[in-house]
Scaffold this motif. Structure first.
Motif, mmCIF file in Angstrom:
data_model
loop_
_atom_site.group_PDB
_atom_site.id
_atom_site.type_symbol
_atom_site.label_atom_id
_atom_site.label_comp_id
_atom_site.label_asym_id
_atom_site.label_seq_id
_atom_site.Cartn_x
_atom_site.Cartn_y
_atom_site.Cartn_z
ATOM 1 N N GLN A 197 0.725 -1.220 0.031
ATOM 2 C CA GLN A 197 -0.031 0.116 -0.109
ATOM 3 C C GLN A 197 0.850 1.191 0.021
ATOM 4 O O GLN A 197 0.684 2.245 -0.707
ATOM 5 C CB GLN A 197 -0.795 0.043 1.202
ATOM 6 C CG GLN A 197 -1.811 1.044 1.321
ATOM 7 C CD GLN A 197 -2.538 1.285 2.597
ATOM 8 O OE1 GLN A 197 -2.659 0.365 3.247
ATOM 9 N NE2 GLN A 197 -3.366 2.374 2.868
ATOM 10 N N GLY A 238 2.232 1.957 -3.249
ATOM 11 C CA GLY A 238 1.001 2.532 -4.324
ATOM 12 C C GLY A 238 0.566 1.332 -4.969
ATOM 13 O O GLY A 238 -0.174 1.397 -6.066
ATOM 14 N N ARG A 239 0.886 0.058 -4.716
ATOM 15 C CA ARG A 239 0.415 -1.216 -5.291
ATOM 16 C C ARG A 239 -0.883 -1.631 -4.560
ATOM 17 O O ARG A 239 -0.592 -2.693 -3.957
ATOM 18 C CB ARG A 239 1.718 -2.151 -5.302
ATOM 19 C CG ARG A 239 2.886 -1.525 -6.166
ATOM 20 C CD ARG A 239 4.333 -2.215 -6.052
ATOM 21 N NE ARG A 239 4.217 -3.612 -6.228
ATOM 22 C CZ ARG A 239 5.428 -4.513 -6.531
ATOM 23 N NH1 ARG A 239 6.606 -3.648 -6.152
ATOM 24 N NH2 ARG A 239 5.260 -5.611 -6.942
ATOM 25 N N THR A 240 -1.711 -1.046 -4.826
ATOM 26 C CA THR A 240 -2.878 -1.216 -3.928
ATOM 27 C C THR A 240 -3.804 -2.569 -4.482
ATOM 28 O O THR A 240 -4.388 -3.373 -3.280
ATOM 29 C CB THR A 240 -4.088 -0.162 -4.233
ATOM 30 O OG1 THR A 240 -4.257 0.031 -5.595
ATOM 31 C CG2 THR A 240 -3.597 1.195 -3.500
ATOM 32 N N ALA A 275 -1.915 -5.264 -2.776
ATOM 33 C CA ALA A 275 -1.937 -5.252 -1.268
ATOM 34 C C ALA A 275 -3.333 -5.899 -1.045
ATOM 35 O O ALA A 275 -3.340 -6.650 0.021
ATOM 36 C CB ALA A 275 -2.166 -3.803 -0.857
ATOM 37 N N GLY A 276 -4.351 -5.793 -1.884
ATOM 38 C CA GLY A 276 -5.629 -6.438 -1.627
ATOM 39 C C GLY A 276 -5.259 -7.808 -1.626
ATOM 40 O O GLY A 276 -6.000 -8.526 -1.014
#
Length: 509
Positions: A365, A368-370, A373-374
């Motif tokens: 997160q 910026g690699r959302t 991350a999810g």
């Protein structure tokens, strides 16, 4: 995240008898840090605390052969034959996860104890030889207890909770063969309950074992871990003291160090952990102590010392996985996110515990690699469900997941369930976060104070308190808490440390 206690006894507990007690003079928990290291005949067999002394547990049916160590680490195989777990396996495999570590813990996820000096292959050989003995001598209650301990150890080093049932079966078989006295089996059941985060049951088993044998250092270790997690600080300290008096060795020193840390005595905690290091013989035990020293330095904001300890641990035992977490945190603090992400990817592939997966998600997160991350949040959810399917209870993970997914009502319900079970500092902090997410900041503030009541020094705790104070319109106190968090450890979280700086900047002057 608060460093977890880490003091577990060897997978084959020492003989529980008055004769087995160390003859060294009693050592006070606080004073022990300055005391000379006593002779320790069992140091090589000792292990660290968040997981507690491993004592027997076995296959109730007689103990089938243990799976190959590597295969046991893979979720798709360890869950074979269990429908609900198979569904979870599909989730983890789809995202690329591999099961391989306990976790603790999230007891408060804890730093996992170092792998035992026996390799996984040696542990498998020990399991096989004990199984063979039981085929010849099926009424050997000592062997059943030992097998139960070996199964529990297997669950820890593979992070595979499906071994819990075998452990329970063997320990119960030991009690069936010899109901009373059988303190080793009771101690093993207590260790198993701690591993499942059923700390009240662990406490009951430990007290029962001590009633049968008041000289059992291993039972006091189980009791100390349970009392700590239940939030019974005085009882935990007393149990640690008994353990020090009976067997002042690695397992007792590391538990005593954690107890001191929980009371905010980090200097004394580090001194005692260094004393534990002097009694560590096996490279894995050295790595464990180095990791704990690194965590104490990290939590105090000493990045250089933390990095030095983590690297020293890797030099002693390159396969000790928590050290990957430590070096990844240092890389993040130094701005090398790519190296940190690579380390966490390796760590979570080899040991996909909820705690590590949540930390990896936080790092992604921050980068910026959302979407990725999810994916890690989904894996943490699946790992938590797998733990629950095998008798575990971990609502702290549920709180973290719900907050990360923007589900405050679910987070609060989980936090309240966990608080009802145990009033530990990490649970109080979770309650504070969940109440804040639900707009109940006055109540949340009370829990932030409960979290730090013993004096534990946690940048995360201070940050959460600062955010809550700001929401209550108390900027002077909020500034003090937020500044305190960053002064203690300016790199405490890749997401929350930058948020603390932003919150400070936004406070009215």
């Amino acid at each position: 995240m608060t460093r977890t206690a880490a003091t577990e006894a060897s997978s084959a507990p020492a003989a529980d008898s008055p004769a087995a007690a160390d003859s060294s003079p009693p050592a006070d928990v606080a004073a022990a840090a300055a005391a000379p290291t006593p002779p320790d005949a069992s140091a090589a067999g000792a292990t660290p605390a968040g997981a507690t002394p491993a004592a027997s547990s076995a296959d109730a049916a007689g103990g089938a052969s243990a799976p190959d160590a590597a295969a046991a680490g893979r979720l798709g195989r360890v869950v074979r034959g269990v429908a609900v777990v198979a569904a979870l396996a599909a989730v983890i495999i789809a995202v690329g996860g591999v099961l391989g570590h306990r976790d603790t813990p999230s007891t408060p996820e804890a730093a996992a104890p170092a792998p035992k000096r026996d390799s996984s292959a040696a542990l498998d050989a020990s399991i096989s030889s004990t199984q063979e003995r039981l085929r010849r001598l099926p009424h050997d209650y000592v062997a059943w207890a030992a097998l139960g301990g070996a199964y529990l150890e297997k669950s820890r080093i593979t992070a595979d909770p499906t071994w819990y049932a075998k452990s329970q079966g063997a320990l119960q078989r030991s009690l069936k063969e010899r109901p009373n006295p059988n303190p080793a089996a009771l101690t093993g059941l207590g260790a198993l309950a701690n591993a499942r985060h059923d700390f009240a049951t662990a406490r009951t088993h430990a007290l029962a074992a001590l009633k049968q044998n008041p000289y059992s250092a291993d039972a006091y270790g189980v009791l100390a871990d349970a009392e700590t997690q239940l939030g019974h600080a005085d009882a935990a300290t007393a149990a640690v003291q008994h353990m020090l008096d009976l067997r002042p060795a690695l397992a007792a020193y590391t538990r005593a160090s954690y107890d001191l840390e929980q009371h905010g005595k980090n200097t004394e905690a580090a001194a005692l952990m260094r004393q534990a290091l002097t009694s560590a013989v096996d490279p894995a035990d050295v790595a464990f102590c180095r990791y704990q020293l690194g965590e104490l330095a990290w939590n105090s904001g000493d990045l250089t010392a933390a990095a030095r300890e983590y690297q020293a641990g890797l030099a002693a035992s390159p396969d000790y996985l928590p050290l990957l977490q430590g070096t990844a945190k240092v890389a993040t603090a130094r701005g090398n996110l790519n190296a940190a992400i690579t380390s966490y990817k390796t760590l979570t592939q080899r040991s996909p515990t909820p705690g590590y997966l949540l930390e990896y998600a936080e790092l992604l997160q921050a980068a910026g690699r959302t979407a990725e991350a999810g994916e890690q949040l989904a894996l943490a959810d699946a790992a938590g469900q797998l733990f629950a399917a095998n008798g575990g209870s971990d609502d702290l993970t549920t709180v973290s997941l719900a907050l990360a997914r923007g589900k405050p009502t679910e987070a609060l319900a989980a936090a309240q369930r966990e608080w009802k079970r145990r009033q530990f500092a990490d649970v109080a902090d979770a309650m504070a976060q969940a109440l804040h997410a639900n707009g109940r900041d006055a109540e949340a503030l009370r829990y932030t104070r409960k979290a730090s009541a013993l004096g534990v020094r946690s940048a995360r705790f201070q940050y959460h308190q600062g955010v809550i104070l700001a929401a209550l319109g108390r900027p002077t106190e909020a500034r003090r808490a937020l500044s305190g968090a960053l002064a203690l450890n300016p790199h405490f979280s890749p997401v929350e440390a930058p948020a603390a700086r932003r919150a400070l900047a936004e406070l009215p002057s």
